[in-house]
Enzyme design. Structure first.
Site, short mmCIF file in Angstrom:
data_model
loop_
_atom_site.label_atom_id
_atom_site.label_comp_id
_atom_site.label_asym_id
_atom_site.label_seq_id
_atom_site.Cartn_x
_atom_site.Cartn_y
_atom_site.Cartn_z
N GLY A 30 0.83 -1.20 0.00
CA GLY A 30 0.00 0.00 0.00
C GLY A 30 0.87 1.25 0.00
CG LEU A 32 -0.84 1.70 -4.19
CD1 LEU A 32 -1.61 1.25 -5.43
CD2 LEU A 32 0.27 0.71 -3.88
CG HIS A 33 5.02 5.44 -4.54
ND1 HIS A 33 5.68 4.82 -5.57
CD2 HIS A 33 5.43 4.81 -3.41
CE1 HIS A 33 6.48 3.88 -5.10
NE2 HIS A 33 6.32 3.83 -3.78
N PRO A 34 3.60 6.84 -7.75
CG PRO A 34 3.87 8.94 -8.74
CD PRO A 34 3.80 8.26 -7.40
N GLY A 35 5.61 5.04 -8.54
CA GLY A 35 6.48 3.87 -8.75
C GLY A 35 5.64 2.61 -8.84
CG HIS A 36 3.38 1.09 -5.49
ND1 HIS A 36 3.42 2.05 -4.51
CD2 HIS A 36 3.98 -0.01 -4.97
CE1 HIS A 36 4.01 1.56 -3.43
NE2 HIS A 36 4.37 0.32 -3.68
N GLY A 153 9.66 -4.49 -8.33
CA GLY A 153 10.41 -3.30 -8.72
C GLY A 153 11.90 -3.47 -8.44
CB SER A 191 10.14 5.34 -1.08
OG SER A 191 9.96 4.71 0.17
NE ARG A 193 9.76 2.24 5.96
CZ ARG A 193 9.83 0.97 5.58
NH1 ARG A 193 10.32 0.64 4.41
NH2 ARG A 193 9.41 0.02 6.39
#
Ligand code: CDP
Length: 516
Positions: A30, A32-36, A153, A191, A193
């Site tokens: 969870g 979530l961000h643009p990397g996910h 990733g 990330s 975090r």
């Protein structure tokens, strides 16, 4: 299909039964961000069949958090995550609670212990048991979901290496696809975090990706990487260093010098947040070696793969054939070593691409592209190719062509003698029956008379024998080569197998290819 949020295991199993499709699985915790979202988009793009669907799981895995780590405050916002997952193309998300993943509680399920030499490097050195927790939960999740493809990733590189090794050792027949770290416009790696950082911490934290980028640029200019200097620079920006190291990208062992693909990796504390970042270091572009016996289909797939990667394509067999044609055209006996030496020492072989696929070969400026495929040349080539002088001459030329990498070379001795340090080594083979029938069709297409497929099979077997038994650089599978047995595989399937092997050895960040 309506995007769906699934909570319980029973609901999930019911849904899996109903959709009757292969699952491409993107596990997340969870936040979530643009990397996910990039991974989800890539998952969607890797759909080969209509009946594949993308499932994203959101599960904050307690097993991978240490006692004093941020399990409790880890970002949790299902509505926002669902919106981001669906807008990137997820077909469904699964948000199980702990008891759905570990129904009997933690103590009633098998746990994975990651080998110490992989665990106790980089992040695992300080986060005892972290990767055991990651590996254990991945196995639980795939056991429940039974996906066809698992998407991971490159950001968590050590995790990726560990999961690949786990699947390989347990022979888990699920394909792993991995994709590069995504960064915002300032270069900061996305990330979950990052959400903990205050504005001023964020400014300090930016020195981490900046240091990586600068080190990579300096390395590309031939300068040495000074880890102490990078560390003191990070400390000046109030980052507390957990580690900063150069390691082999696959064994994760520390390296003094960069050989093959290495990783400059760091973990820092910024305030109370732990951040990691890395960059890959390579002295040259990647080299792919494809070896195998006659008629295994090397040329067709190697050519096409070179085109997809934007690599130089080198057909070393064509070079041996060109030399053979030349010797034959001068009516020199294949056993006349002095005669061969004399005419070859000033000869020049060159390639020209008339377009991306069509490559033409010249010897002393004579175009011999068609002539070198004649049965006469084929019957002589192995006896010429075993001569010491011929091998030395051509091997040196081949090494020169590949000096900067970015090359895919096919032949008999590429992974063993020409490019023993190739990053990807493949041994492409097929039964002699299959190879003879492919060669039969090929010769017919080229307009050569070919009466008997059994004779062709014998000829191929004899040539394989001669190539494998010669004293210098014989045809054999390199110790670190991966074998693909192509019987019954169509070209696109072989290319897909090549792509998977390539991606398991070359990070997307090192060689980005939108069309792979
Ligand atoms: O087309 P086919 O697969 O039959 O063979 P090729 O790749 O055109 O190579 C023709 C011959 O060159 C082989 O049978 C070998 O004797 C020789 N060869 C070699 O010795 N070393 C290489 N790296 C490539 C080819």
């Amino acid at each position: 299909m309506e995007p769906k949020i699934i909570q319980t295991n029973a609901e999930l199993q019911d849904w899996i039964r109903k959709i009757n499709s292969a699952i491409i699985f993107v596990p997340t915790m969870g936040g979530l961000h643009p990397g996910h979202q990039y991974l989800i988009r890539k998952a969607k793009k890797s759909k080969r069949k209509k009946s594949q669907i993308v499932l994203v799981s959101i599960f904050v895995n307690p097993l991978q958090f240490g006692k004093d780590e941020d399990f409790k405050k880890y970002p949790r916002n299902i509505e926002r995550d669902a919106e981001l997952a669906f807008s990137a193309g997820a077909d469904a998300i699964w948000t199980p609670v702990y008891s759905e993943v570990f129904p009997g509680g933690e103590d009633s399920h098998f746990k994975i212990q990651v080998p110490k030499n992989l665990h106790n490097q980089l992040c695992g050195e300080q986060r005892q048991g972290h990767f055991d927790g990651v590996a254990t939960v991945i196995l639980r999740l795939i056991k429940i979901i039974k996906p066809e493809i698992l998407i991971l990733g490159e950001k968590d590189w050590q995790q990726l290496i560990i999961i690949r090794r786990l699947f390989q050792e347990l022979s888990i027949p699920i394909k792993i696809k991995s994709f590069s770290t995504q960064r915002d416009e300032s270069g900061f790696a996305y990330s979950s975090r990052n959400a903990y950082l205050s504005n001023s911490e964020r400014l300090n934290a930016l020195s981490l990706p900046n240091a990586m980028k600068e080190a990579k640029n300096e390395f590309a200019q031939g300068k040495l990487i000074n880890l102490k200097k990078i560390a003191s620079n990070l400390e000046r920006n109030n980052l507390k260093i957990e580690y900063i190291k150069i390691v082999d990208a696959f064994s994760l062992k520390e390296r003094e010098n960069v050989n093959g693909i290495c990783l400059l990796a760091a973990a820092v504390k910024c305030g109370s947040s732990r951040l990691i970042d890395h960059t890959f270091l390579m002295k040259r572009k990647p080299i792919i070696a494809i070896d195998g016996p006659a008629g295994a289909g090397k040329s067709t797939v190697t050519k096409e793969f070179a085109k997809r990667l934007g690599f130089i394509y080198l057909d070393t067999g064509a070079m041996y054939r060109a030399v053979t044609w030349f010797i034959q055209s001068k009516s020199i006996d294949p056993s006349d070593l002095i005669g061969i030496k004399n005419i070859l020492k000033d000869s020049k072989i060159s390639f020209k691409n008339s377009n991306l696929v069509e490559q033409r070969i010249f010897i002393n400026n004579i175009d011999v592209t068609e002539e070198i495929r004649s049965p006469k040349v084929t019957s002589l080539v192995s006896s010429i190719a075993k001569q010491h002088f011929v091998r030395d001459l051509l091997t040196t030329q081949q090494q020169l062509i590949g000096i900067d990498g970015g090359i895919i070379a096919e032949g008999r001795d590429i992974g063993t003698a020409v490019f023993p340090d190739a990053d990807v080594k493949i041994f492409l083979t097929a039964s002699s029956k299959e190879r003879a029938s492919r060669r039969f069709i090929d010769l017919q297409k080229r307009g050569y008379e070919c009466s008997n497929i059994n004779d062709l099979e014998k000829e191929i077997e004899n040539r394989d024998k001669e190539d494998s038994q010669r004293t210098i650089a014989p045809l054999k599978k390199a110790k670190d080569a991966i074998e693909i047995l192509t019987d019954g595989m169509i070209i696109e399937e072989v290319l897909e197998a090549l792509t998977d092997i390539f991606r398991s050895k070359i990070p997307e960040e090192v060689w980005p290819t939108p069309n792979l």
